[in-house]
Design an enzyme around this catalytic site. Structure first.
Site, short mmCIF file in Angstrom:
data_model
loop_
_atom_site.label_atom_id
_atom_site.label_comp_id
_atom_site.label_asym_id
_atom_site.label_seq_id
_atom_site.Cartn_x
_atom_site.Cartn_y
_atom_site.Cartn_z
N ASN A 10 0.86 -1.18 0.00
CA ASN A 10 0.00 0.00 0.00
C ASN A 10 0.90 1.23 0.00
O ASN A 10 1.51 1.55 1.01
CB ASN A 10 -0.91 -0.03 1.24
CG ASN A 10 -1.76 1.22 1.35
OD1 ASN A 10 -1.81 2.05 0.44
ND2 ASN A 10 -2.46 1.37 2.48
N TRP A 11 0.97 1.86 -1.15
CA TRP A 11 1.87 3.03 -1.27
C TRP A 11 1.29 4.28 -0.59
O TRP A 11 1.98 5.28 -0.46
CB TRP A 11 2.13 3.35 -2.75
CG TRP A 11 3.01 2.36 -3.45
CD1 TRP A 11 3.55 1.20 -2.93
CD2 TRP A 11 3.49 2.44 -4.81
NE1 TRP A 11 4.31 0.57 -3.88
CE2 TRP A 11 4.30 1.30 -5.05
CE3 TRP A 11 3.30 3.35 -5.85
CZ2 TRP A 11 4.92 1.06 -6.28
CZ3 TRP A 11 3.91 3.12 -7.07
CH2 TRP A 11 4.72 1.99 -7.28
N LYS A 12 0.01 4.22 -0.22
CA LYS A 12 -0.65 5.41 0.36
C LYS A 12 -0.45 6.61 -0.58
O LYS A 12 -0.42 6.42 -1.79
CB LYS A 12 -0.16 5.64 1.79
CG LYS A 12 -0.28 4.36 2.64
CD LYS A 12 -0.09 4.55 4.11
CE LYS A 12 -0.26 3.20 4.81
NZ LYS A 12 -0.21 3.30 6.26
N HIS A 95 -9.72 0.81 4.99
CA HIS A 95 -8.44 1.11 5.65
C HIS A 95 -8.69 2.11 6.77
O HIS A 95 -9.51 3.02 6.63
CB HIS A 95 -7.44 1.68 4.62
CG HIS A 95 -6.05 1.71 5.16
ND1 HIS A 95 -5.63 2.68 6.04
CD2 HIS A 95 -5.00 0.86 4.99
CE1 HIS A 95 -4.37 2.43 6.37
NE2 HIS A 95 -3.97 1.33 5.75
N GLU A 97 -7.10 4.57 7.73
CA GLU A 97 -6.88 5.98 7.37
C GLU A 97 -8.08 6.55 6.62
O GLU A 97 -8.29 7.77 6.61
CB GLU A 97 -5.58 6.11 6.56
CG GLU A 97 -4.36 5.89 7.46
CD GLU A 97 -3.10 5.42 6.75
OE1 GLU A 97 -3.03 5.49 5.51
OE2 GLU A 97 -2.18 4.96 7.46
N GLU A 166 -5.16 -4.95 10.65
CA GLU A 166 -4.19 -3.88 10.84
C GLU A 166 -4.50 -3.12 12.13
O GLU A 166 -5.32 -2.18 12.12
CB GLU A 166 -4.25 -2.89 9.66
CG GLU A 166 -3.88 -3.49 8.33
CD GLU A 166 -3.33 -2.45 7.36
OE1 GLU A 166 -2.24 -2.66 6.84
OE2 GLU A 166 -3.98 -1.41 7.15
N GLY A 172 2.36 2.58 10.80
CA GLY A 172 3.26 3.71 10.64
C GLY A 172 3.97 4.13 11.91
O GLY A 172 4.59 5.19 11.97
N SER A 208 3.46 -1.87 10.32
CA SER A 208 4.92 -1.85 10.51
C SER A 208 5.59 -3.18 10.17
O SER A 208 6.51 -3.61 10.85
CB SER A 208 5.27 -1.41 11.94
OG SER A 208 4.80 -0.08 12.17
N GLY A 229 2.89 -1.14 4.29
CA GLY A 229 2.78 0.28 3.96
C GLY A 229 4.15 0.85 3.64
O GLY A 229 4.74 0.58 2.59
N GLY A 230 4.68 1.63 4.58
CA GLY A 230 5.93 2.37 4.37
C GLY A 230 7.06 1.52 3.78
O GLY A 230 7.75 1.97 2.85
P1 13P Z 1 2.91 0.64 7.69
O1 13P Z 1 3.46 -0.65 7.13
O2 13P Z 1 3.59 1.85 7.17
O3 13P Z 1 2.79 0.58 9.18
O4 13P Z 1 1.41 0.75 7.12
C1 13P Z 1 0.55 -0.32 7.28
C2 13P Z 1 -0.66 -0.04 6.46
O5 13P Z 1 -1.46 0.80 6.79
C3 13P Z 1 -0.83 -0.80 5.22
O6 13P Z 1 -2.11 -0.64 4.69
#
Ligand code: 13P
Length: 247
Positions: A10-12, A95, A97, A166, A172, A208, A229-230
Site C-alpha cells: 500500500n503506497w498510500k 483502511h 486511514e 491492521e 506507521g 509496521s 505500507g511504508g
Molecule cells: P505501515 O506498514 O507503514 O505501518 O502501514 C501499514 C498499512 O497501513 C498498510 O495498509
C-alpha cells in the site's frame, strides 16, 4: 508454518510516474517466490500508467479506495468501474486511514457491493485502536467490524478476496503486534470466517511489517500474507518481505 500466499504493498499517498516506472522496471528483473500473489495499491493516478509495467513484474494493481455508487455527484471520489477501467483488479476497503476520514462499516459494505458489480476483488481492513486493546476489547472490536462486513448481501460478499488485520496502533508507528498476538487475532478471525463458510480467505497482517519482522509474523499458522505500507516503497525491502514469506 503459515502459507504466505498474498503480499500486498500500500503506497498510500506516495509515488510519481517516474517512481512507479523505476519500481516496476526493477521489480521485473528480480526473482519472486512462485505460488504467491503480489498486489500493489498505488495512488489512483498511477493505475493506468503502471498497468503494463506491473503486469511485466508479475504484480496485480489495486485501488486504495472506491466509492459505493456507480456514478454521481461525489466530487473527488472514484467508482469501482472507473478504477477497473484503468487497470485495477483489486480494491482496498475500510483502511483505518479512510475510516478516520469518516468512512463507516456501512460505507465499506456499499463499496464491497460496488467491487462485486465492477468485477474487482476486495481486500478489507479491520483493526482496533489502542484504547480498545488496552481495555481488553481488541477481539470484540475487530469481530464487530467483521460482523458488519459479513452482513453484506451474498452477491457483495462474493467480491471478498482477503481480509487484512491492521491494528491502528501498529500502523506507521514502527510498533508491530507480536507474532503471537497477531496469530491470536487471526485465529479468532479465521474461526468467525469459517463459521460463514469463508475459512479459506487469505488473512493478511499489516502494521509496521519490515524485512526484519516479516518472517516471524508470516510463519504463524493463520497469517497468510502481509499488507505492507511504508516498507513497500523500498523495492528491495518489499522483495525481502515477499521472500521471507516462503523461507
Ligand atoms: P505501515 O506498514 O507503514 O505501518 O502501514 C501499514 C498499512 O497501513 C498498510 O495498509
Amino acid at each position: 508454518m503459515g502459507c504466505a500466499v498474498l503480499i500486498a504493498a500500500n503506497w498510500k499517498m506516495h509515488g510519481s510516474l517516474a517512481f512507479a516506472d523505476a519500481y516496476f522496471t526493477s521489480a521485473a528483473a528480480l526473482r519472486w517466490p512462485e505460488a504467491q500473489q503480489r498486489i500493489v495499491f498505488p495512488p489512483a493516478t498511477l493505475l493506468g500508467p503502471a498497468r503494463a509495467g506491473a503486469a511485466a513484474a508479475g504484480m496485480v494493481l489495486g485501488a486504495q479506495s472506491i466509492h459505493g455508487a456507480a456514478e454521481g455527484a461525489f466530487t473527488g471520489s472514484l467508482s469501482a468501474e472507473q478504477v477497473a477501467e484503468v487497470g485495477a483488479a483489486w480494491a482496498l476497503l475500510g483502511h483505518s486511514e479512510r475510516r478516520a476520514q469518516g468512512e463507516t462499516d456501512e460505507d465499506v459494505v456499499a463499496q464491497l457491493g460496488a467491487a462485486a458489480r465492477a468485477g474487482l476483488r476486495a481486500m478489507v481492513c479491520l483493526g482496533e485502536p489502542l484504547a480498545a486493546r488496552n481495555a481488553g476489547q481488541a477481539e470484540s472490536f475487530v469481530l464487530a467490524q467483521l460482523a458488519a462486513l459479513l452482513a453484506a448481501p451474498g452477491a457483495a460478499l462474493g467480491a471478498l478476496g482477503a481480509v487484512a488485520y491492521e491494528p491502528l496502533w501498529a500502523i506507521g508507528t514502527g510498533e508491530t503486534a507480536t507474532p503471537e498476538a497477531a496469530q491470536a487475532m487471526h485465529r479468532c478471525l479465521r474461526e468467525a470466517l469459517h463459521a460463514q463458510g469463508l475459512g479459506a480467505l487469505p488473512l493478511l497482517y499489516g502494521g509496521s511489517v519490515k524485512a526484519e519482522n516479516a518472517r516471524a509474523l508470516l510463519s504463524q499458522n493463520d497469517i497468510d500474507g502481509a499488507l505492507v505500507g511504508g516498507a513497500s516503497l523500498n523495492l528491495e525491502t518489499f522483495h525481502a518481505i515477499a521472500r521471507a514469506a516462503i523461507e
